[in-house]
Design a protein around this motif. Structure first.
Motif, PDB file in Angstrom:
ATOM      1  N   SER A  35       0.834  -1.212   0.000  1.00  0.00           N
ATOM      2  CA  SER A  35       0.000   0.000   0.000  1.00  0.00           C
ATOM      3  C   SER A  35       0.867   1.259   0.000  1.00  0.00           C
ATOM      4  O   SER A  35       0.703   2.137   0.837  1.00  0.00           O
ATOM      5  N   THR A  36       1.779   1.323  -0.940  1.00  0.00           N
ATOM      6  CA  THR A  36       2.723   2.440  -0.992  1.00  0.00           C
ATOM      7  C   THR A  36       2.010   3.781  -1.102  1.00  0.00           C
ATOM      8  O   THR A  36       2.424   4.762  -0.464  1.00  0.00           O
ATOM      9  N   GLU A  41       0.217   9.413   0.669  1.00  0.00           N
ATOM     10  CA  GLU A  41      -0.903  10.290   1.056  1.00  0.00           C
ATOM     11  C   GLU A  41      -0.650  10.883   2.439  1.00  0.00           C
ATOM     12  O   GLU A  41      -0.911  12.063   2.678  1.00  0.00           O
ATOM     13  N   TRP A  42      -0.149  10.049   3.350  1.00  0.00           N
ATOM     14  CA  TRP A  42       0.166  10.547   4.693  1.00  0.00           C
ATOM     15  C   TRP A  42       1.260  11.603   4.622  1.00  0.00           C
ATOM     16  O   TRP A  42       1.174  12.629   5.303  1.00  0.00           O
ATOM     17  N   ALA A 260       5.286   7.477  -7.847  1.00  0.00           N
ATOM     18  CA  ALA A 260       4.308   8.137  -6.979  1.00  0.00           C
ATOM     19  C   ALA A 260       4.979   8.811  -5.797  1.00  0.00           C
ATOM     20  O   ALA A 260       4.350   9.602  -5.094  1.00  0.00           O
ATOM     21  N   ALA A 261       6.245   8.485  -5.554  1.00  0.00           N
ATOM     22  CA  ALA A 261       6.966   9.056  -4.409  1.00  0.00           C
ATOM     23  C   ALA A 261       7.149  10.559  -4.596  1.00  0.00           C
ATOM     24  O   ALA A 261       7.404  11.026  -5.712  1.00  0.00           O
ATOM     25  N   HIS A 380      -2.557   2.332   8.895  1.00  0.00           N
ATOM     26  CA  HIS A 380      -2.446   1.094   8.136  1.00  0.00           C
ATOM     27  C   HIS A 380      -3.179  -0.067   8.793  1.00  0.00           C
ATOM     28  O   HIS A 380      -3.667  -0.963   8.095  1.00  0.00           O
ATOM     29  N   LYS A 381      -3.280  -0.056  10.125  1.00  0.00           N
ATOM     30  CA  LYS A 381      -4.004  -1.140  10.790  1.00  0.00           C
ATOM     31  C   LYS A 381      -5.475  -1.114  10.405  1.00  0.00           C
ATOM     32  O   LYS A 381      -6.056  -2.151  10.033  1.00  0.00           O
ATOM     33  N   SER A 382      -6.103   0.047  10.478  1.00  0.00           N
ATOM     34  CA  SER A 382      -7.526   0.137  10.126  1.00  0.00           C
ATOM     35  C   SER A 382      -7.732  -0.120   8.640  1.00  0.00           C
ATOM     36  O   SER A 382      -8.687  -0.796   8.239  1.00  0.00           O
TER      37      SER A 382
END
Length: 395
Positions: A35-36, A41-42, A260-261, A380-382
């Motif tokens: 999920s790069t 986004e963060w 995307a980076a 990332h957990k959710s």
């Protein structure tokens, strides 16, 4: 998988999408690896929270699986960054945070307590600063025991191990099955044209010591179902030979797409995405960069990489808290070395000082890194649980 079950060209996209979804649902660590975009986004929403380092080539996707043993053209093995699809000229702090998130997710998979994760974050900064200054050795006895073991395994590998692992046979034929799918006549023609191009043939003649008239011959090729975040791009495995008497080489040919980076908007980078990847690899991972090239598969930019038997992904079994801390230090030093070789002494000193500011009394690591990891682990957990729910519904 029988011949009747081989994936047809028309079905590739659907099968690759399903495979990627299932891979990401295996564990939270697997989800972090795949999920790069969520990480980027963060970063976009965290302006001002992260220190701005010198503008250099960074990995862009510096997670645990993207580091591992790599051999140079002469077989010397070091732990280096092994995947540069997202490489850009940008902020080196992004690589540090991405690695810290990946290791924190791995620690949860090992069922380690939160205190162990905190010590890993401390070790990441310590190891990175050591590598940045060039004070650590790439293969010395100070490496973490699991990393030393990985290097020893890599150093013993030979062509037959690569062939058995990648193509399940030491003969120069790719058996079609679950990983390797049939290609069309047009794809085979394009691959042959790619290997015959002056740019590609010249590089492999130089690496292999062939003369200027030696042709790079395609012996066999298949579509390669590999990776996670990159699933869906064109990717082929090719067995090639330089001249009729040359030894077979196993090549990975992969579509290069726009990174995307986040990049430095003022930095000059190659516009061709394959050249961007190769240039970044040569700056960050010399062992890998020297055996990579850029080309065109028809109108598509592709990166050509010769696979070596010693190339391995860092995959760790259960670790103790002490082992996890030492592994974090070792891998962070690899990233520090990759960044540091692009900087002069003054720049390295300034960047190290900037990184180690804002330490708390209870944690020997900067608060910006700890808070970043805490935020990202929660996000990332959710997202991982929601991904698993969607994967279950789709199945």
């Amino acid at each position: 998988m029988s011949k009747r079950e081989l994936v047809a060209v028309a079905d590739r996209a659907e099968v690759l999408g399903q495979t990627r979804t299932l891979k990401m649902a295996r564990s939270q660590h697997a989800y972090v690896r795949g999920s790069t975009v969520k990480f980027y986004e963060w970063l976009a929403e965290s302006d001002g929270k992260v220190p701005t380092g010198p503008s250099i080539w960074i990995c862009g996707d510096c997670h645990l699986g993207n580091l591992g043993p790599l051999a140079d053209a002469k077989g010397k093995v070091e732990i280096q960054i092994r995947d540069l699809d997202q490489t850009v000229i940008g902020n080196p702090a992004h690589d540090i945070i991405r690695l810290a998130l990946s290791l924190a997710a791995a620690a949860r998979g090992f069922d380690l307590p939160g205190a162990a994760t905190a010590r890993m974050i401390e070790a990441i900064i310590a190891g990175y600063v050591e590598g940045l200054a060039g004070r650590d050795g790439a293969n010395d006895d100070d490496q973490a025991a699991p990393i030393r073991k990985l290097l020893q395994v890599a150093g013993r590998r030979r062509w037959k191990h690569l062939a058995e692992e990648r193509i399940e046979d030491i003969r120069p034929v790719i058996p079609l099955g679950s990983k390797y799918w049939p290609i069309t006549k047009e794809e085979r023609r394009l691959l042959s044209d790619l290997l015959a191009s002056d740019t590609v043939a010249r590089q492999w003649r130089s690496n292999a010591g062939g003369n200027d008239d030696t042709a790079l011959e395609l012996l066999d090729a298949a579509y390669w179902m590999k990776g996670c975040s990159s699933l869906g791009r064109l990717r082929y495995t090719v067995i090639a030979r330089l001249g009729p008497d040359g030894s077979p080489a196993l090549l990975d040919i992969k579509e290069a797409t726009k990174a995307a980076a986040p990049r430095d908007e003022h930095a000059e980078m190659p516009r061709d995405n394959a050249m961007r990847v190769v240039t970044g690899a040569r700056a960050l991972s010399p062992h890998l960069g020297e055996r990579m090239g850029a080309g065109r598969l028809g109108s598509t930019a592709v990166v050509i990489r010769e696979l070596m038997p010693q190339d391995l992904k860092t995959e760790l079994d259960e670790l103790t808290a002490d082992e996890a801390r030492e592994v974090a230090r070792s891998l962070a030093s690899v990233v520090g070395r990759a960044h540091g070789r692009q900087l002069d002494n003054h720049q390295r000193t300034e960047w190290a000082a900037e990184l180690t500011r804002q330490r708390s009394k209870s944690l020997d690591a900067p608060t910006w890194l700890w808070s970043s990891v805490v935020d990202l682990v929660g996000i990332h957990k959710s997202a991982y649980l929601d991904h698993c729910r969607r994967a279950l519904l789709a199945a």
